[in-house]
Structure formats: C-alpha cells, structure tokens
Design a protein around this motif. Structure first.
Motif, PDB file in Angstrom:
ATOM      1  N   ILE A  17      36.736  78.561 -46.958  1.00  0.00           N
ATOM      2  CA  ILE A  17      35.784  79.571 -46.485  1.00  0.00           C
ATOM      3  C   ILE A  17      35.023  79.064 -45.263  1.00  0.00           C
ATOM      4  N   SER A  18      34.536  77.818 -45.329  1.00  0.00           N
ATOM      5  CA  SER A  18      33.733  77.268 -44.229  1.00  0.00           C
ATOM      6  C   SER A  18      34.553  77.107 -42.948  1.00  0.00           C
ATOM      7  N   GLN A  69      35.160  84.115 -55.770  1.00  0.00           N
ATOM      8  CA  GLN A  69      34.343  83.059 -55.197  1.00  0.00           C
ATOM      9  C   GLN A  69      33.778  82.205 -56.322  1.00  0.00           C
ATOM     10  N   LYS A  89      33.781  88.863 -56.870  1.00  0.00           N
ATOM     11  CA  LYS A  89      32.938  88.890 -55.682  1.00  0.00           C
ATOM     12  C   LYS A  89      31.589  89.545 -55.950  1.00  0.00           C
ATOM     13  N   ARG A  90      30.519  88.802 -55.652  1.00  0.00           N
ATOM     14  CA  ARG A  90      29.114  89.212 -55.736  1.00  0.00           C
ATOM     15  C   ARG A  90      28.602  89.419 -57.155  1.00  0.00           C
ATOM     16  N   PHE A 107      35.548  76.201 -51.046  1.00  0.00           N
ATOM     17  CA  PHE A 107      34.430  76.154 -50.104  1.00  0.00           C
ATOM     18  C   PHE A 107      34.892  75.687 -48.722  1.00  0.00           C
ATOM     19  N   SER A 165      34.875  87.365 -46.138  1.00  0.00           N
ATOM     20  CA  SER A 165      33.610  87.815 -46.740  1.00  0.00           C
ATOM     21  C   SER A 165      33.148  86.868 -47.837  1.00  0.00           C
ATOM     22  N   GLY A 166      33.301  85.558 -47.587  1.00  0.00           N
ATOM     23  CA  GLY A 166      32.848  84.557 -48.535  1.00  0.00           C
ATOM     24  C   GLY A 166      33.755  84.373 -49.738  1.00  0.00           C
ATOM     25  N   CYS A 167      34.974  84.876 -49.661  1.00  0.00           N
ATOM     26  CA  CYS A 167      35.888  84.820 -50.805  1.00  0.00           C
ATOM     27  C   CYS A 167      37.265  84.328 -50.388  1.00  0.00           C
TER      28      CYS A 167
END
Length: 561
Positions: free
Chosen positions: A283-284, A332, A233-234, A280, A290-292
C-alpha cells in the motif's frame, strides 16, 4: 450478600470454560457478564482450534510453530502445556456436543492456518465461534451455574492482600452489589475498541485489564497487538483465515500475488505479522487501492463456499453487495487481538492471591510476540479450564460483612461523583473516538518514538478531560452513557500502559514494529515488559523468558522481516 466460591467475570469462551471446570471441581460458581453470554465477542470467531490430531503431526511440532510465530519471546513451559493439552481439549469439547467438520473418512478434518507447518487447525466450516459458544452456554445452563447477565464489574475487592470478590452494577436497576467469594477469575476478553479499525465487538474495552491493574496486579507485554490481515474495507469485520486456508489469494492492484516476494514458500499461510508487513508495504509503495489490497476467492468454486465459507459469502453479499465467487474483495489489516494482558502463571494465578485470569485479557507468555493462527481459541479452552480448576482449589477465608459494606460505600461515592458532574458539550463517545484515532495513528502497526511520545501527551490530555465529563442522563437504570464513561476511564488507563511499554521496547519483534528500531534485538530485548501500579505510580520492569529445551538457533530464526 451474594456469595460464590468462584466468581468468573466474563461470559465468552474462556469465561464459560473456566466456570464449567470450576463447577466440575466441586465449587459453587457465579458467572458475571456485561452482555448475555450468547452476545459475547467470542461469537465473532469464524476460525478454528489447533490440535495435533493427525499422524503426520505432533505436539512438539506444534510447539516449534508456536515459538517461531512468537519470535521466541514465548514462555516455553506455557507453550508446552498449550500444545500437549490440545488433543484432550478437543475430546472434551466433542463430549460436550461440539460438532467439527469431517474428512472423507469421517475423522475430524484439519486445515492449515497462518504460521503452521502442517494442517492442524480443526474447524466447523467458518462458523466455529457460533457453534462453540452455543455448546458452552447450553452446558452452563445444564450445570445450573448462576449467571448475572448485564452486570458490569466496577472494582475488585482486595482485602489483606487477597482478592475476595467484586463490586458490580446491575444495568437493569443501576444497583451496586457486592458479590463475595474465595476466588475471582477475570475472563473479560479483548481491548480492541481502543482502536478505530478493529475486528472487535463494542464490548472489548479492556475492562479486566483495567480492573486488575487498578487493584495492583501486573500487566505484561502490553506493547504487542496483533492485526488481522483481511478485514473488510473500513468496517473492520474480519474475513476469516479459513478463506486463505481454503486457497484464497492476496493480490495487489496490478493483480500480482505479491506475497511471492515476501514469503515465497508459504505465501498466504505465512505468520500474520509477515502478511501484515507485506500488505502495508504494498500500500505504501502505491500498489494498493484506497488503502486496500484484494482477497481473491473466485477460483475456489461453489462447493467450498457452500461447505466451508457459507457465512463468509453471506456476510459479503449482505453487507458489501459483493459475490466472492465473481468479485475481488478489498481488504486491509485491522487490530484483531491483544497479545499482552494480565500477567499469570501457567495455572492462571495473577500477582494478587485469589485473583486468576484467562483468555484474551491475560498473558502467561504462551504466545510470545505474535500468536499462531488457531492458537487463540485453544488458549481460551486449555487455560480457561486450568484457571477454573486452580481457582476451585484455592482456599481463602471470607471477608466479614462489615468490611465489605465499607467497600460498597466507597463505590457508591465514586458513582455519585460521576453523576453529579456538570453537563458538558463533550460526550464520552467523542473522547472514545479521539482515543481510537490516536491509537490508530501512533500505536498501530507502525510505531516510532516521536509518534509514541505524541500519543502519550494526547492520552494524558484526554484522561484529564475524561475526569471532567458530565452526564446528560442522571438516571441509574439502563444508563448507557454512564456505562460508556466507566469504560472510557478504563480505556484511557490501559492505553497509557500500552504506549509506555511500546516506547520502552526499542526493537521490532512480531506484532511490535518500531520504524526507528527495525531489527529484532535478542541481546537486549529477549524479555517481558511488566507494568505495575505502585502507590498510584506507574512502573515498568522486566522479567526473563522461561526456556525449557527449545533453542532458536537449532530451530531457525523467528519470522520477523
């Protein structure tokens, strides 16, 4: 004046493999690399190399898996060479001293990576990249191949239509030098730093692609960019595919193993682009956090971590304070590798005589629209070796010193112009971040016409601003600011090619996903996108896919969904 029969630019897997094979063919070889070979991006590879070593496997089955992963945009002659030569290359690496993990019978072990129908990926725990890089570099030293460490090639010398050498800047002194030769092999690797969230090291700035393009060589299929499904993540730091090969599961925030809804037969071992699409979508639709999503390795047991995932466990504990034996790992997708690159034939020759390319900066069509897990390192080894052999066999006349002196003066004038600009409030790193954010937003995994057109306009503006950037540091020695500006200009040019290519391909296939054209379109788009700069103008053309004997209808559809 410095001279070598074969000049290799790039000190990663493909570059060192090319240098060794050219040396073995009797050539005098020089290896130029902007970082020490042991610091190249290749060291970040934790995965494995595909080869049909087992009795249940064959090179033909390997070809079929490669074609399916590439959605049949592959040049089949290149695929056949890649898969046939795999066993030979593994034998050669063992002879060089490479250590592979072994099974209970003492034979080279194999596991199953994304997209493969059988276990054919050989590995060294999760540390293959470090070990392989050390093995290759030790042989470079033993063979007394001259290396120019921390030299950055700023241009290719093309004289009378033939590539005759390079102009390079030594980082320590700031001096520009000509290295002339009969042939040049570009093996400069990744372009991942065009993106913000990427698994690529800081050196991956598309140098070789830009050098070739500016010299008049063609680039091919630049719209295709592969994402890795499981980056921390990130950070963009990759959690190796070995984690899924060893039995790791992907979960959404509800704890569901969601790939059962997308690829129920193979689950986490589906082709990478299928897994990315699934992540994706989860997540969507609100099933991420948190985008993961989460990588679950808690059930694997201590023995798997101690034997096969030791480095992965160390990185997670050290960087994230996570214990994969007890904790879920937020992951992610992140930009991983380019599929497109400098257009070559199966011998590594580009469209400029005397210029060759190998590795991730190149493309001979072997991977089509998506790379099979485990085929990247194999490509580096097989086509790196072949490029070295081909370059060593190429005969061209040497340019005379007067001609080359003129080239050196032109290059000095270019660098003098860069350092003479007025200082501005904007630094190269600022524009680099702007570019990466644009690429993430509009030229990432999901694309559409408005977004790509917006990206084109924004990149054009960034390019104009780049040409006005002044440097605070005017010194020539150890000037990282100057280095970043030179890299930035290359990044701007290549990003423009990628956007134009993506905008023109009106379909979704493999690692190119158009929201406004969601289906694969064989009738109109079973062809390669070829970008060339002619008289300073950018042009796109198309070439047919090379087919031999493999038929999509007989083998089954590609895996785009």
């Amino acid at each position: 004046m410095l001279y070598h029969d074969v000049i290799v630019v790039g000190g990663g897997f493909a570059g060192m493999r090319a240098a060794l094979s050219a040396k073995a063919a009797g050539a005098d070889v020089g290896l130029i690399t902007k970082v020490h070979p042991m610091r190249s991006h290749s060291s970040g590879s934790h995965s494995g190399i595909n080869a049909s070593l087992k009795s249940y496997d064959s090179w033909e089955t390997h070809v079929q898996d490669t074609l399916k992963a590439g959605e049949y945009l592959n040049n089949q002659d290149a695929v056949e060479i890649l898969c046939k030569e795999a066993r030979t290359e593994i034998d050669a690496l063992e002879n060089l001293g490479m250590i592979f993990s072994r099974d209970e019978n003492g034979l080279i072990d194999a596991t199953t990576f994304s997209g493969s129908s059988v276990a054919r990926t050989v590995f060294s725990g999760d540390s293959l990249g470090h070990i392989l890089l050390q093995v290759l570099y030790e042989r470079i030293v033993k063979e007394r191949i001259h290396t120019y460490d921390e030299w950055n090639v700023s241009s290719l010398i093309v004289d009378d239509g033939n590539c005759r050498g390079v102009v390079a800047r030594e980082f320590k002194t700031g001096d520009l030098r000509i290295v002339s030769g009969s042939t040049v092999i570009l093996a400069t690797g990744n372009l991942g730093r065009l993106y913000q969230l990427t698994t690529c090291s800081l050196t991956g700035t598309g140098d070789g692609q830009a050098l070739a393009y500016k010299a008049g060589a063609s680039l091919v299929d630049m719209e295709f960019v592969q994402y890795a499904p499981t980056a921390i993540k990130r950070r963009g730091l990759l959690i190796t595919e070995m984690a899924r090969a060893m039995g790791g599961h992907l979960l959404n925030k509800n704890g569901d193993r969601f790939l059962k809804s997308y690829s129920p037969d193979v689950m986490e071992l589906a082709p990478r682009h299928v897994i990315n699409q699934a992540i994706f979508k989860e997540i969507s639709e609100g099933r991420g956090e948190s985008g993961c999503v989460f990588l679950d390795m808690r059930h694997l047991g201590k023995e798997v971590f101690s034997d096969e995932l030791r480095e992965t466990e160390y990185l997670l504990r050290d960087l994230e304070n996570l214990n994969p034996e007890k904790d879920l790992i937020p992951v992610q997708p992140a930009m991983h590798r380019p599929i497109g690159g400098i257009k070559t034939d199966t011998g590594g020759a580009t469209t400029i005589p005397g210029l060759y390319a190998a590795g991730e900066c190149s493309n001979n069509g072997a991977h089509g629209a998506g790379r099979l897990g485990g085929n990247s390192l194999l490509d580096n080894m097989v086509f790196g070796r072949i490029a070295g052999e081909s370059a060593a066999g190429y005969i061209s006349s040497r340019s005379n010193k007067t001609e080359l002196d003129g080239v050196l003066e032109q290059e000095r004038d270019k660098f003098n112009e860069l350092t003479s600009r007025d200082v501005t409030d904007v630094m190269p790193g600022m524009l680099r971040r702007e570019l990466a954010n644009i690429m993430d937003a509009h030229v990432g995994y999901k694309r559409n016409k408005p977004g790509l057109e917006n990206a084109s306009e924004l990149i054009a503006d960034l390019t104009a601003r780049t040409k006005k950037l002044g440097l605070v540091n005017k010194n020539s020695r150890f000037n990282t600011e100057l280095q970043m500006l030179v890299e930035l200009e290359s990044m701007m040019q290549i990003s423009g090619v990628m956007v134009r290519s993506a905008l023109c391909r009106e379909e979704s296939r493999g690692d190119h996903n158009r929201e406004d054209y969601p289906d694969k379109d064989n009738s109109n788009w079973l062809k390669h996108t070829v970008a060339t700069q002619v008289a300073g103008e950018d042009a796109l053309n198309y070439t047919e896919v090379v087919s031999t004997r493999w038929n999509e209808k007989e083998m089954g559809n590609g895996s785009h969904s």
